[in-house]
Design a protein around this motif. Structure first.
Motif, PDB file in Angstrom:
ATOM      1  N   ARG A 158      -8.043   3.889  -0.290  1.00 22.36           N
ATOM      2  CA  ARG A 158      -6.405   3.787  -0.754  1.00 22.36           C
ATOM      3  C   ARG A 158      -6.470   2.596  -1.478  1.00 22.36           C
ATOM      4  O   ARG A 158      -6.994   1.732  -1.347  1.00 22.36           O
ATOM      5  N   GLN A 159      -5.727   2.903  -2.837  1.00 19.35           N
ATOM      6  CA  GLN A 159      -5.459   1.640  -3.540  1.00 19.35           C
ATOM      7  C   GLN A 159      -4.102   1.220  -3.602  1.00 19.35           C
ATOM      8  O   GLN A 159      -3.262   1.906  -3.508  1.00 19.35           O
ATOM      9  N   PRO A 198      -4.104   9.494  -5.890  1.00 18.34           N
ATOM     10  CA  PRO A 198      -5.204   9.895  -6.860  1.00 18.34           C
ATOM     11  C   PRO A 198      -6.056   8.826  -7.114  1.00 18.34           C
ATOM     12  O   PRO A 198      -7.353   9.036  -7.395  1.00 18.34           O
ATOM     13  N   GLN A 199      -5.656   7.612  -7.438  1.00 19.40           N
ATOM     14  CA  GLN A 199      -6.567   6.537  -8.017  1.00 19.40           C
ATOM     15  C   GLN A 199      -7.729   6.354  -6.747  1.00 19.40           C
ATOM     16  O   GLN A 199      -8.901   6.108  -6.924  1.00 19.40           O
ATOM     17  N   GLY A 200      -6.972   6.401  -5.598  1.00 19.37           N
ATOM     18  CA  GLY A 200      -7.873   6.133  -4.432  1.00 19.37           C
ATOM     19  C   GLY A 200      -9.218   7.248  -4.035  1.00 19.37           C
ATOM     20  O   GLY A 200     -10.202   7.006  -3.699  1.00 19.37           O
ATOM     21  N   LYS A 201      -8.435   8.366  -4.300  1.00 17.16           N
ATOM     22  CA  LYS A 201      -9.315   9.790  -4.513  1.00 17.16           C
ATOM     23  C   LYS A 201     -10.546   9.545  -5.633  1.00 17.16           C
ATOM     24  O   LYS A 201     -11.671   9.862  -5.365  1.00 17.16           O
ATOM     25  N   MET A 246       0.774  -1.325   0.018  1.00 17.52           N
ATOM     26  CA  MET A 246      -0.127  -0.034   0.153  1.00 17.52           C
ATOM     27  C   MET A 246       0.984   1.267   0.039  1.00 17.52           C
ATOM     28  O   MET A 246       2.026   1.219   0.616  1.00 17.52           O
ATOM     29  N   PRO A 247       0.396   2.492  -0.645  1.00 16.67           N
ATOM     30  CA  PRO A 247       1.302   3.586  -0.304  1.00 16.67           C
ATOM     31  C   PRO A 247       1.207   3.975   1.045  1.00 16.67           C
ATOM     32  O   PRO A 247       0.294   3.677   1.843  1.00 16.67           O
ATOM     33  N   LYS A 248       2.288   4.693   1.517  1.00 18.43           N
ATOM     34  CA  LYS A 248       2.547   5.118   2.721  1.00 18.43           C
ATOM     35  C   LYS A 248       1.399   6.259   2.974  1.00 18.43           C
ATOM     36  O   LYS A 248       0.914   6.751   1.860  1.00 18.43           O
ATOM     37  N   ALA A 275     -13.144   6.964  -4.469  1.00 20.59           N
ATOM     38  CA  ALA A 275     -13.816   7.432  -3.369  1.00 20.59           C
ATOM     39  C   ALA A 275     -15.009   8.590  -3.831  1.00 20.59           C
ATOM     40  O   ALA A 275     -15.929   8.433  -3.409  1.00 20.59           O
ATOM     41  N   GLY A 276     -14.472   9.188  -5.013  1.00 18.38           N
ATOM     42  CA  GLY A 276     -15.681  10.310  -5.700  1.00 18.38           C
ATOM     43  C   GLY A 276     -16.512   9.604  -6.244  1.00 18.38           C
ATOM     44  O   GLY A 276     -17.929   9.940  -6.150  1.00 18.38           O
ATOM     45  N   ALA A 277     -16.440   8.258  -6.838  1.00 17.34           N
ATOM     46  CA  ALA A 277     -17.284   7.609  -7.567  1.00 17.34           C
ATOM     47  C   ALA A 277     -18.075   6.638  -6.865  1.00 17.34           C
ATOM     48  O   ALA A 277     -19.505   6.581  -7.385  1.00 17.34           O
TER      49      ALA A 277
END
Length: 101
Positions: A38-39, A17-20, A9-11, A23-25
């Motif tokens: 978080r992706q 940005p993919q997770g954001k 996972m990203p720290k 989350a918006g969709a």
């Protein structure tokens, strides 16, 4: 053949940005109640033979040295998929230090 699963996972301090975008969709598609996404990435390592402590230690080392970028990512999970477990349900394994990975 047994499979070792490595999750990366990203720290937390790294933008995702993919997770954001996901989350918006979610609410637009009717999925509510999720505060953030978080992706990460998942790797499956097929093992020849038995999964021993040495094999798990090698998998963790490979995860830290090759499968992840330690500057921006954390190895969050190293587990063994047991043959008796239902598909997709990882069974926690102990890492080389004898702790759950």
């Amino acid at each position: 053949m047994p499979t070792i699963v490595v999750d990366v996972m990203p720290k937390p301090e790294i933008l995702d940005p993919q997770g954001k975008a996901i989350a918006g969709a979610l609410p637009r598609l009717g999925f509510t109640g999720f505060a953030a996404v978080r992706q990460g990435r998942r790797f499956e390592l097929t093992v020849e033979g038995e999964v021993t402590d040495e094999v798990l230690a090698q998998a963790r080392q490979a995860a830290e040295d090759l499968l992840s970028n330690p500057v921006i990512e954390d190895v969050v999970n190293v587990t063994v998929l047991a043959e008796a477990a239902p598909a997709g349900e990882p069974v926690p394994a102990e890492d080389a230090e004898g702790q759950n990975a």
